[in-house]
Design a protein around this motif. Structure first.
Motif, PDB file in Angstrom:
ATOM      1  N   ALA A  82       0.826  -1.204   0.000  1.00  9.22           N
ATOM      2  CA  ALA A  82       0.000   0.000   0.000  1.00  9.22           C
ATOM      3  C   ALA A  82       0.864   1.258   0.000  1.00  9.22           C
ATOM      4  CB  ALA A  82      -0.941  -0.011   1.211  1.00  9.22           C
ATOM      5  N   ARG A  83       1.922   1.261   0.785  1.00 10.46           N
ATOM      6  CA  ARG A  83       2.811   2.430   0.821  1.00 10.46           C
ATOM      7  C   ARG A  83       3.467   2.650  -0.536  1.00 10.46           C
ATOM      8  NH1 ARG A  83       7.059   1.361   4.747  1.00 10.46           N
ATOM      9  NH2 ARG A  83       7.662   3.526   4.451  1.00 10.46           N
ATOM     10  N   ALA A  84       3.930   1.563  -1.169  1.00 10.15           N
ATOM     11  CA  ALA A  84       4.579   1.693  -2.475  1.00 10.15           C
ATOM     12  C   ALA A  84       3.579   2.111  -3.547  1.00 10.15           C
ATOM     13  CB  ALA A  84       5.259   0.374  -2.852  1.00 10.15           C
ATOM     14  N   GLU A  85       2.388   1.528  -3.525  1.00  8.69           N
ATOM     15  CA  GLU A  85       1.372   1.876  -4.524  1.00  8.69           C
ATOM     16  C   GLU A  85       0.967   3.349  -4.392  1.00  8.69           C
ATOM     17  OE1 GLU A  85      -0.965   1.126  -7.826  1.00  8.69           O
ATOM     18  OE2 GLU A  85       0.519  -0.193  -6.888  1.00  8.69           O
ATOM     19  N   ARG A  86       0.834   3.789  -3.178  1.00 11.85           N
ATOM     20  CA  ARG A  86       0.492   5.199  -2.947  1.00 11.85           C
ATOM     21  C   ARG A  86       1.601   6.119  -3.455  1.00 11.85           C
ATOM     22  NH1 ARG A  86      -3.058   8.185   0.503  1.00 11.85           N
ATOM     23  NH2 ARG A  86      -2.018  10.011   1.356  1.00 11.85           N
ATOM     24  N   ALA A  87       2.851   5.755  -3.191  1.00 11.77           N
ATOM     25  CA  ALA A  87       3.975   6.568  -3.664  1.00 11.77           C
ATOM     26  C   ALA A  87       4.015   6.619  -5.194  1.00 11.77           C
ATOM     27  CB  ALA A  87       5.289   6.018  -3.117  1.00 11.77           C
ATOM     28  N   VAL A  88       3.753   5.487  -5.841  1.00 18.31           N
ATOM     29  CA  VAL A  88       3.736   5.453  -7.307  1.00 18.31           C
ATOM     30  C   VAL A  88       2.615   6.343  -7.837  1.00 18.31           C
ATOM     31  CG1 VAL A  88       3.277   3.956  -9.291  1.00 18.31           C
ATOM     32  CG2 VAL A  88       4.858   3.213  -7.516  1.00 18.31           C
ATOM     33  N   ARG A  89       1.462   6.276  -7.208  1.00 20.56           N
ATOM     34  CA  ARG A  89       0.322   7.086  -7.652  1.00 20.56           C
ATOM     35  C   ARG A  89       0.581   8.577  -7.453  1.00 20.56           C
ATOM     36  NH1 ARG A  89      -4.162   4.311  -8.818  1.00 20.56           N
ATOM     37  NH2 ARG A  89      -5.538   6.076  -8.393  1.00 20.56           N
ATOM     38  N   ARG A  91       3.579   9.835  -7.606  1.00 17.34           N
ATOM     39  CA  ARG A  91       4.830  10.106  -8.324  1.00 17.34           C
ATOM     40  C   ARG A  91       5.907  10.651  -7.393  1.00 17.34           C
ATOM     41  NH1 ARG A  91       2.200   8.855 -12.477  1.00 17.34           N
ATOM     42  NH2 ARG A  91       1.200   9.866 -14.169  1.00 17.34           N
ATOM     43  N   SER A  92       5.996  10.044  -6.208  1.00 17.10           N
ATOM     44  CA  SER A  92       7.012  10.433  -5.230  1.00 17.10           C
ATOM     45  C   SER A  92       7.990   9.280  -5.028  1.00 17.10           C
ATOM     46  CB  SER A  92       6.345  10.811  -3.902  1.00 17.10           C
ATOM     47  OG  SER A  92       5.685   9.701  -3.343  1.00 17.10           O
ATOM     48  N   SER A  93       8.991   9.515  -4.224  1.00 19.87           N
ATOM     49  CA  SER A  93       9.995   8.480  -3.962  1.00 19.87           C
ATOM     50  C   SER A  93       9.352   7.287  -3.272  1.00 19.87           C
ATOM     51  CB  SER A  93      11.099   9.035  -3.066  1.00 19.87           C
ATOM     52  OG  SER A  93      11.737  10.112  -3.694  1.00 19.87           O
ATOM     53  N   LEU A  94       9.866   6.107  -3.599  1.00 14.94           N
ATOM     54  CA  LEU A  94       9.360   4.905  -2.946  1.00 14.94           C
ATOM     55  C   LEU A  94       9.820   4.873  -1.495  1.00 14.94           C
ATOM     56  CD1 LEU A  94       9.936   2.236  -5.727  1.00 14.94           C
ATOM     57  CD2 LEU A  94       7.777   3.260  -5.015  1.00 14.94           C
ATOM     58  N   PRO A  95       8.975   4.387  -0.603  1.00 11.13           N
ATOM     59  CA  PRO A  95       9.378   4.305   0.805  1.00 11.13           C
ATOM     60  C   PRO A  95      10.429   3.223   0.999  1.00 11.13           C
ATOM     61  CG  PRO A  95       7.233   3.287   0.485  1.00 11.13           C
ATOM     62  CD  PRO A  95       7.617   3.906  -0.826  1.00 11.13           C
ATOM     63  N   ALA A  96      11.218   3.383   2.041  1.00 10.60           N
ATOM     64  CA  ALA A  96      12.226   2.373   2.368  1.00 10.60           C
ATOM     65  C   ALA A  96      11.531   1.095   2.820  1.00 10.60           C
ATOM     66  CB  ALA A  96      13.135   2.896   3.477  1.00 10.60           C
ATOM     67  N   PRO A  97      12.111  -0.059   2.506  1.00 15.94           N
ATOM     68  CA  PRO A  97      11.531  -1.319   2.985  1.00 15.94           C
ATOM     69  C   PRO A  97      11.489  -1.321   4.514  1.00 15.94           C
ATOM     70  CG  PRO A  97      13.300  -1.728   1.416  1.00 15.94           C
ATOM     71  CD  PRO A  97      13.315  -0.273   1.724  1.00 15.94           C
ATOM     72  N   SER A  98      10.402  -1.824   5.060  1.00 14.61           N
ATOM     73  CA  SER A  98      10.253  -1.782   6.520  1.00 14.61           C
ATOM     74  C   SER A  98      10.244  -3.163   7.169  1.00 14.61           C
ATOM     75  CB  SER A  98       8.963  -1.041   6.875  1.00 14.61           C
ATOM     76  OG  SER A  98       7.858  -1.690   6.294  1.00 14.61           O
ATOM     77  N   ALA A  99      10.089  -4.220   6.401  1.00 16.03           N
ATOM     78  CA  ALA A  99       9.913  -5.540   7.002  1.00 16.03           C
ATOM     79  C   ALA A  99      11.139  -6.437   6.886  1.00 16.03           C
ATOM     80  CB  ALA A  99       8.717  -6.235   6.366  1.00 16.03           C
ATOM     81  N   PHE A 100      12.176  -5.986   6.199  1.00 11.22           N
ATOM     82  CA  PHE A 100      13.340  -6.842   6.008  1.00 11.22           C
ATOM     83  C   PHE A 100      13.977  -7.235   7.332  1.00 11.22           C
ATOM     84  CE2 PHE A 100      14.440  -5.064   1.531  1.00 11.22           C
ATOM     85  CZ  PHE A 100      13.309  -5.667   1.031  1.00 11.22           C
ATOM     86  N   GLY A 101      14.075  -6.292   8.257  1.00  4.57           N
ATOM     87  CA  GLY A 101      14.708  -6.562   9.549  1.00  4.57           C
ATOM     88  C   GLY A 101      14.000  -7.661  10.311  1.00  4.57           C
ATOM     89  N   LEU A 102      12.681  -7.636  10.297  1.00  4.64           N
ATOM     90  CA  LEU A 102      11.904  -8.666  10.989  1.00  4.64           C
ATOM     91  C   LEU A 102      12.175 -10.044  10.392  1.00  4.64           C
ATOM     92  CD1 LEU A 102       9.506  -9.536  12.898  1.00  4.64           C
ATOM     93  CD2 LEU A 102       8.123  -9.357  10.835  1.00  4.64           C
ATOM     94  N   LEU A 103      12.188 -10.113   9.073  1.00  6.57           N
ATOM     95  CA  LEU A 103      12.420 -11.388   8.403  1.00  6.57           C
ATOM     96  C   LEU A 103      13.815 -11.921   8.728  1.00  6.57           C
ATOM     97  CD1 LEU A 103      11.248 -13.461   6.412  1.00  6.57           C
ATOM     98  CD2 LEU A 103      12.299 -12.130   4.581  1.00  6.57           C
ATOM     99  N   VAL A 104      14.815 -11.078   8.629  1.00  5.61           N
ATOM    100  CA  VAL A 104      16.195 -11.492   8.914  1.00  5.61           C
ATOM    101  C   VAL A 104      16.333 -11.927  10.372  1.00  5.61           C
ATOM    102  CG1 VAL A 104      18.569 -10.652   9.107  1.00  5.61           C
ATOM    103  CG2 VAL A 104      17.215 -10.111   7.080  1.00  5.61           C
ATOM    104  N   LEU A 105      15.817 -11.125  11.280  1.00  2.00           N
ATOM    105  CA  LEU A 105      15.913 -11.447  12.708  1.00  2.00           C
ATOM    106  C   LEU A 105      15.193 -12.756  13.029  1.00  2.00           C
ATOM    107  CD1 LEU A 105      16.807 -10.516  15.539  1.00  2.00           C
ATOM    108  CD2 LEU A 105      14.597  -9.371  15.722  1.00  2.00           C
ATOM    109  N   GLY A 106      13.987 -12.935  12.501  1.00  2.00           N
ATOM    110  CA  GLY A 106      13.219 -14.147  12.785  1.00  2.00           C
ATOM    111  C   GLY A 106      13.886 -15.407  12.255  1.00  2.00           C
ATOM    112  N   VAL A 107      14.366 -15.359  11.016  1.00  2.00           N
ATOM    113  CA  VAL A 107      15.009 -16.541  10.433  1.00  2.00           C
ATOM    114  C   VAL A 107      16.323 -16.853  11.156  1.00  2.00           C
ATOM    115  CG1 VAL A 107      16.085 -17.450   8.335  1.00  2.00           C
ATOM    116  CG2 VAL A 107      13.868 -16.307   8.205  1.00  2.00           C
ATOM    117  N   CYS A 108      17.106 -15.820  11.470  1.00  2.36           N
ATOM    118  CA  CYS A 108      18.364 -16.053  12.198  1.00  2.36           C
ATOM    119  C   CYS A 108      18.110 -16.599  13.602  1.00  2.36           C
ATOM    120  CB  CYS A 108      19.180 -14.764  12.268  1.00  2.36           C
ATOM    121  SG  CYS A 108      19.919 -14.299  10.696  1.00  2.36           S
TER     122      CYS A 108
END
Length: 121
Positions: A82-89, A91-108
């Motif tokens: 939703a954040r990325a789709e809104r940014a595309v609509r 025509r602004s910069s894409l937001p930084a990824p927010s969930a990568f840290g959770l995925l990395v921490l959980g798998v590790c």
């Protein structure tokens, strides 16, 4: 379809209709997160269901971590979509990824628990 009938309105009611390629790429990313979530859920269930030579408490903890991350990932994927789709609509910069840290921490964390469980068990 008019923007008034599309969900969520806070995404589709903003800005202008983007090039379909951008929306479809964003959708593919969302679906990749859903596949990742399914893999995490399956891994957590399999870890607990199979008779592995891992100390039982640590095996259960690792399975719980994997299932928890697998349940949270689709929610974070939808928010990210939703954040990325809104940014595309807009025509602004894409937001930084927010969930990568959770995925990395959980798998590790789950992998570390299994590793310790193998050594101890």
């Amino acid at each position: 379809m008019s923007d008034e009938r599309r969900f969520p309105r806070w995404v589709y009611g903003t800005g202008s209709e983007p090039d379909a390629r951008f929306s479809l790429a964003n959708e593919r990313t969302f679906l990749a997160w859903i596949r990742t979530s399914l893999a995490l859920l399956a891994g957590g269930v399999a870890l607990e269901a199979l008779e592995l030579p891992v100390q039982p408490d640590l095996r259960f903890a690792a399975a719980l971590v994997l299932v928890s991350v697998g349940l949270l990932a689709p929610v974070l994927a939808w928010v990210g979509w939703a954040r990325a789709e809104r940014a595309v609509r807009l025509r602004s910069s894409l937001p930084a990824p927010s969930a990568f840290g959770l995925l990395v921490l959980g798998v590790c964390l789950a992998g570390g628990l299994v590793l310790v469980g193998l050594v101890v068990g």
